[in-house]
Design an enzyme around this catalytic site. Structure first.
Site, PDB file in Angstrom:
ATOM      1  N   ARG A  96      51.679  39.329  37.763  1.00  0.00           N
ATOM      2  CA  ARG A  96      51.362  39.657  36.373  1.00  0.00           C
ATOM      3  C   ARG A  96      52.132  38.709  35.472  1.00  0.00           C
ATOM      4  NH1 ARG A  96      50.277  45.243  33.366  1.00  0.00           N
ATOM      5  NH2 ARG A  96      49.836  44.370  31.321  1.00  0.00           N
ATOM      6  N   SER A 119      39.556  45.707  31.490  1.00  0.00           N
ATOM      7  CA  SER A 119      39.818  47.012  32.093  1.00  0.00           C
ATOM      8  C   SER A 119      38.979  48.095  31.435  1.00  0.00           C
ATOM      9  CB  SER A 119      41.304  47.361  31.972  1.00  0.00           C
ATOM     10  OG  SER A 119      41.586  47.814  30.663  1.00  0.00           O
ATOM     11  N   ARG A 133      49.113  37.274  22.599  1.00  0.00           N
ATOM     12  CA  ARG A 133      50.408  36.796  22.063  1.00  0.00           C
ATOM     13  C   ARG A 133      50.441  35.274  21.992  1.00  0.00           C
ATOM     14  NH1 ARG A 133      53.815  40.090  26.173  1.00  0.00           N
ATOM     15  NH2 ARG A 133      51.711  40.514  26.923  1.00  0.00           N
ATOM     16  N   SER A 182      49.072  48.733  35.263  1.00  0.00           N
ATOM     17  CA  SER A 182      47.953  48.952  34.346  1.00  0.00           C
ATOM     18  C   SER A 182      46.618  49.274  35.016  1.00  0.00           C
ATOM     19  CB  SER A 182      47.786  47.746  33.411  1.00  0.00           C
ATOM     20  OG  SER A 182      48.945  47.538  32.658  1.00  0.00           O
ATOM     21  N   ASN A 214      47.289  36.582  26.628  1.00  0.00           N
ATOM     22  CA  ASN A 214      46.403  35.708  25.838  1.00  0.00           C
ATOM     23  C   ASN A 214      46.565  35.948  24.337  1.00  0.00           C
ATOM     24  OD1 ASN A 214      45.359  34.942  28.277  1.00  0.00           O
ATOM     25  ND2 ASN A 214      43.450  36.081  28.075  1.00  0.00           N
ATOM     26  N   HIS A 216      42.033  34.034  24.559  1.00  0.00           N
ATOM     27  CA  HIS A 216      41.178  34.369  25.713  1.00  0.00           C
ATOM     28  C   HIS A 216      40.431  33.122  26.207  1.00  0.00           C
ATOM     29  CE1 HIS A 216      42.248  38.479  25.303  1.00  0.00           C
ATOM     30  NE2 HIS A 216      41.567  38.700  24.200  1.00  0.00           N
ATOM     31  N   LEU A 262      36.478  29.859  49.172  1.00  0.00           N
ATOM     32  CA  LEU A 262      37.339  30.757  48.401  1.00  0.00           C
ATOM     33  C   LEU A 262      36.510  31.937  47.911  1.00  0.00           C
ATOM     34  CD1 LEU A 262      40.028  31.315  46.811  1.00  0.00           C
ATOM     35  CD2 LEU A 262      39.049  29.992  44.944  1.00  0.00           C
ATOM     36  N   GLU A 320      40.066  50.439  30.022  1.00  0.00           N
ATOM     37  CA  GLU A 320      40.778  50.829  28.788  1.00  0.00           C
ATOM     38  C   GLU A 320      40.625  49.774  27.679  1.00  0.00           C
ATOM     39  OE1 GLU A 320      42.334  51.162  31.966  1.00  0.00           O
ATOM     40  OE2 GLU A 320      41.668  53.244  31.858  1.00  0.00           O
ATOM     41  N   ASP A 328      47.805  38.361  31.789  1.00  0.00           N
ATOM     42  CA  ASP A 328      48.224  38.981  30.527  1.00  0.00           C
ATOM     43  C   ASP A 328      48.892  37.963  29.599  1.00  0.00           C
ATOM     44  OD1 ASP A 328      48.581  41.002  28.717  1.00  0.00           O
ATOM     45  OD2 ASP A 328      50.304  41.889  29.729  1.00  0.00           O
TER      46      ASP A 328
HETATM   47  C1  FPP Z   1      45.095  40.302  28.638  1.00  0.00           C
HETATM   48  O1  FPP Z   1      45.821  39.635  27.632  1.00  0.00           O
HETATM   49  C2  FPP Z   1      43.866  39.618  28.877  1.00  0.00           C
HETATM   50  C3  FPP Z   1      42.619  40.162  28.792  1.00  0.00           C
HETATM   51  C4  FPP Z   1      42.361  41.564  28.440  1.00  0.00           C
HETATM   52  C5  FPP Z   1      41.432  39.337  29.015  1.00  0.00           C
HETATM   53  C6  FPP Z   1      41.501  38.442  30.211  1.00  0.00           C
HETATM   54  C7  FPP Z   1      40.453  37.451  30.072  1.00  0.00           C
HETATM   55  C8  FPP Z   1      40.601  36.128  30.314  1.00  0.00           C
HETATM   56  C9  FPP Z   1      41.810  35.496  30.847  1.00  0.00           C
HETATM   57  C10 FPP Z   1      39.458  35.298  30.022  1.00  0.00           C
HETATM   58  C11 FPP Z   1      38.951  34.592  31.210  1.00  0.00           C
HETATM   59  C12 FPP Z   1      38.377  35.445  32.217  1.00  0.00           C
HETATM   60  C13 FPP Z   1      37.157  35.232  32.724  1.00  0.00           C
HETATM   61  C14 FPP Z   1      36.738  35.960  33.920  1.00  0.00           C
HETATM   62  C15 FPP Z   1      36.235  34.277  32.122  1.00  0.00           C
HETATM   63  P1  FPP Z   1      46.049  40.336  26.243  1.00  0.00           P
HETATM   64  O2  FPP Z   1      44.951  39.977  25.346  1.00  0.00           O
HETATM   65  O3  FPP Z   1      46.223  41.810  26.445  1.00  0.00           O
HETATM   66  O4  FPP Z   1      47.361  39.679  25.775  1.00  0.00           O
HETATM   67  P2  FPP Z   1      48.492  40.336  24.867  1.00  0.00           P
HETATM   68  O5  FPP Z   1      49.172  41.362  25.731  1.00  0.00           O
HETATM   69  O6  FPP Z   1      49.368  39.196  24.526  1.00  0.00           O
HETATM   70  O7  FPP Z   1      47.827  40.953  23.680  1.00  0.00           O
END
Ligand code: FPP
Length: 236
Positions: A182, A59, A18, A190, A16, A31, A125, A61, A14
């Protein structure tokens, strides 16, 4: 003597969005940085004794996000699979996907199937990527499959127990996670691995996912050994 390290670590990646916003950049920029960070964390696992890494990528959601963010994420997943496939094969990583594939784009699903097949013989792995995954949705889908077997007379409903249902989950071949991490300071689960994480240890760290370094991962995994896991029992 401290307990052995966690064999299965699950991560809610979580923060990305922000991370990107703090830099005045679009959320997708975060991301992409998150995807690069995943590679680093993946590489750290074998040395730390982590045999299973499960990550929450999208997710059930997350479809509520803007169309631009959702399609950007889907494009990122396609690109990640295409670009990383050969490296995964060579690094001995077995990749699996959990979640409902029905709503995903056919091209993405084909890439997912192919990567699972390409890495099926690897065992250094086990990387599991949760894509269009929700714990409640997973239990509902598993229940539907179990109900079909009962209706077909293949399973006696009186014999159904937790183990029976677990055998119908997307994760049926995986051990339960020992440690769930997390990032980003949010202390909630979540809808991630609701069933499987019943007795997991949790670690919530303030760091945003794109800043979560190998050193911090090492520290969190190292701290697991000091925990006293009782699984509901009284210590001897
Ligand atoms: C949550 O952060 C992150 C996601 C919904 C996407 C996760 C995806 C990646 C880390 C990309 C790499 C993954 C793969 C498998 C290639 P958020 O966007 O909700 O952050 P925020 O809470 O700051 O808005």
């Amino acid at each position: 003597m401290s307990a052995p390290g966690p064999a299965h670590v699950a991560i809610i990646m979580d923060g990305n969005g922000r991370w990107a916003q703090k830099r005045g950049r679009p959320r997708l920029y975060g991301h992409h940085a998150g995807a690069r960070r995943l590679r680093e964390i993946l590489e750290a696992c074998p040395d730390l004794g982590v045999k299973y890494l499960t990550v929450f990528a999208f997710s059930t959601e997350n479809w509520k996000r803007t169309q631009a963010e959702v399609s950007g994420l889907m494009a990122l997943f396609r690109r990640y699979i295409t670009r990383e496939a050969q490296a995964m094969v060579e690094a001995g990583v077995r990749v699996r996907f959990i979640g409902d594939r029905v709503r995903l784009d056919a091209k993405l699903v084909a890439l997912m199937d192919e990567l699972e097949l390409m890495t099926a013989h690897n065992h250094l792995l086990n990387l599991t990527i949760a894509l269009n995954y929700g714990g409640r949705d997973e239990v509902a889908r598993a229940t539907k499959r179990l109900a079909r077997e009962v209706a077909a007379g293949k399973i006696d409903p009186e014999g159904v127990d937790a183990e029976t249902l677990a055998g119908f989950l997307d994760t049926c071949v995986l051990p339960d996670p020992d440690l769930v991490i997390r990032t980003s300071g949010e202390a909630r689960i979540s809808n991630f691995l609701l069933w499987q994480a019943a007795y997991s240890e949790y670690e919530f760290v303030d760091t945003l996912w794109p800043d979560f370094t190998r050193a911090e991962f090492q520290r969190v995994v190292g701290g697991y050994g000091a925990r006293d896991r009782r699984f509901g029992a009284v210590p001897a």
